[in-house]
Scaffold this motif. Structure first.
Motif, PDB file in Angstrom:
ATOM      1  N   ALA A 113       0.835  -1.202   0.000  1.00 41.80           N
ATOM      2  CA  ALA A 113       0.000   0.000   0.000  1.00 41.80           C
ATOM      3  C   ALA A 113       0.871   1.254   0.000  1.00 41.80           C
ATOM      4  N   ALA A 114       0.327   2.330  -0.533  1.00 40.20           N
ATOM      5  CA  ALA A 114       1.033   3.615  -0.546  1.00 40.20           C
ATOM      6  C   ALA A 114       0.015   4.742  -0.594  1.00 40.20           C
ATOM      7  N   SER A 115       0.383   5.842  -0.007  1.00 38.52           N
ATOM      8  CA  SER A 115      -0.440   7.046  -0.057  1.00 38.52           C
ATOM      9  C   SER A 115      -0.382   7.633  -1.466  1.00 38.52           C
ATOM     10  N   CYS A 116      -1.484   8.198  -1.889  1.00 40.11           N
ATOM     11  CA  CYS A 116      -1.527   8.825  -3.217  1.00 40.11           C
ATOM     12  C   CYS A 116      -0.591  10.019  -3.329  1.00 40.11           C
ATOM     13  N   SER A 117      -0.080  10.500  -2.217  1.00 36.65           N
ATOM     14  CA  SER A 117       0.875  11.606  -2.243  1.00 36.65           C
ATOM     15  C   SER A 117       2.311  11.110  -2.411  1.00 36.65           C
ATOM     16  N   ASP A 118       2.507   9.811  -2.501  1.00 35.16           N
ATOM     17  CA  ASP A 118       3.851   9.216  -2.652  1.00 35.16           C
ATOM     18  C   ASP A 118       4.310   9.366  -4.095  1.00 35.16           C
ATOM     19  N   THR A 119       5.206  10.299  -4.332  1.00 38.26           N
ATOM     20  CA  THR A 119       5.655  10.580  -5.702  1.00 38.26           C
ATOM     21  C   THR A 119       6.608   9.522  -6.255  1.00 38.26           C
ATOM     22  N   GLN A 139      -4.454  14.346  -5.012  1.00 37.55           N
ATOM     23  CA  GLN A 139      -3.313  14.268  -4.093  1.00 37.55           C
ATOM     24  C   GLN A 139      -2.016  14.065  -4.859  1.00 37.55           C
ATOM     25  N   GLY A 140      -2.052  13.199  -5.854  1.00 35.40           N
ATOM     26  CA  GLY A 140      -0.859  12.952  -6.658  1.00 35.40           C
ATOM     27  C   GLY A 140      -0.408  14.174  -7.431  1.00 35.40           C
ATOM     28  N   LEU A 141      -1.359  14.886  -8.019  1.00 36.79           N
ATOM     29  CA  LEU A 141      -1.004  16.109  -8.756  1.00 36.79           C
ATOM     30  C   LEU A 141      -0.417  17.151  -7.817  1.00 36.79           C
ATOM     31  N   ASN A 142      -1.028  17.328  -6.671  1.00 31.50           N
ATOM     32  CA  ASN A 142      -0.514  18.311  -5.696  1.00 31.50           C
ATOM     33  C   ASN A 142       0.879  17.921  -5.216  1.00 31.50           C
ATOM     34  N   SER A 143       1.122  16.652  -5.018  1.00 33.49           N
ATOM     35  CA  SER A 143       2.439  16.194  -4.566  1.00 33.49           C
ATOM     36  C   SER A 143       3.486  16.441  -5.643  1.00 33.49           C
TER      37      SER A 143
END
Length: 148
Positions: A113-119, A139-143
């Protein structure tokens, strides 16, 4: 070629960067490779690279080999009750297609598992409703903006 399940959130620019060491810019005839994206242990067996069907990546030459040799895979593998991801994984192995360790490319609770903020991830799975999918994508775009 990339195949994704519709509930997978995909950041193609990240995948492009991850694959760059295997296919430098301008390469059109590289090696036959596929990406294995999970190494979780199952039923006490030692970890080994697997292909999870939510996110599948095959090079042009890997698919070319499949096109020519798919009947061999059907004849030599007990595929009748498998999902397409297991069939493709085993067929790639039977054809001696090279494998890229892409475990770090996918965030999936069934493997790692991984957070959507994990670039460091290119794909996140599984987001079964529109709100959750869009939330992960946002979240991914913001990260990407914050960490680039």
């Amino acid at each position: 070629t990339v195949k994704l399940d519709p509930d997978a959130v995909f950041f193609p620019g990240r995948l492009k960067d991850m694959l760059a060491p295997h296919y430098p810019a301008g390469t059109t005839d590289g090696p036959a490779l596929y990406v294995a994206n999970c190494d979780r242990m199952w039923n006490g067996a030692p970890p080994q690279l697997k292909l999870f069907g939510s996110f599948e990546v095959f090079s042009r030459n890997a698919l070319g080999m499949y096109r020519v040799q798919k009947e061999m895979c059907k004849e030599h593998l007990p595929w009748q009750h498998w999902g397409e991801d297991l069939f493709m994984e085993q067929c790639m192995k039977l054809m001696h297609v090279g494998v890229i360790n892409g475990v770090s490319y996918l965030g999936d609770e069934r493997c790692h598992a991984a957070s959507c903020s994990d670039t460091s991830k290119a794909v996140f799975h599984a987001y079964k409703n529109v709100g959750a999918w869009l939330g992960c994508w946002g979240q991914g775009l913001n990260s990407d903006i914050v960490f680039k």
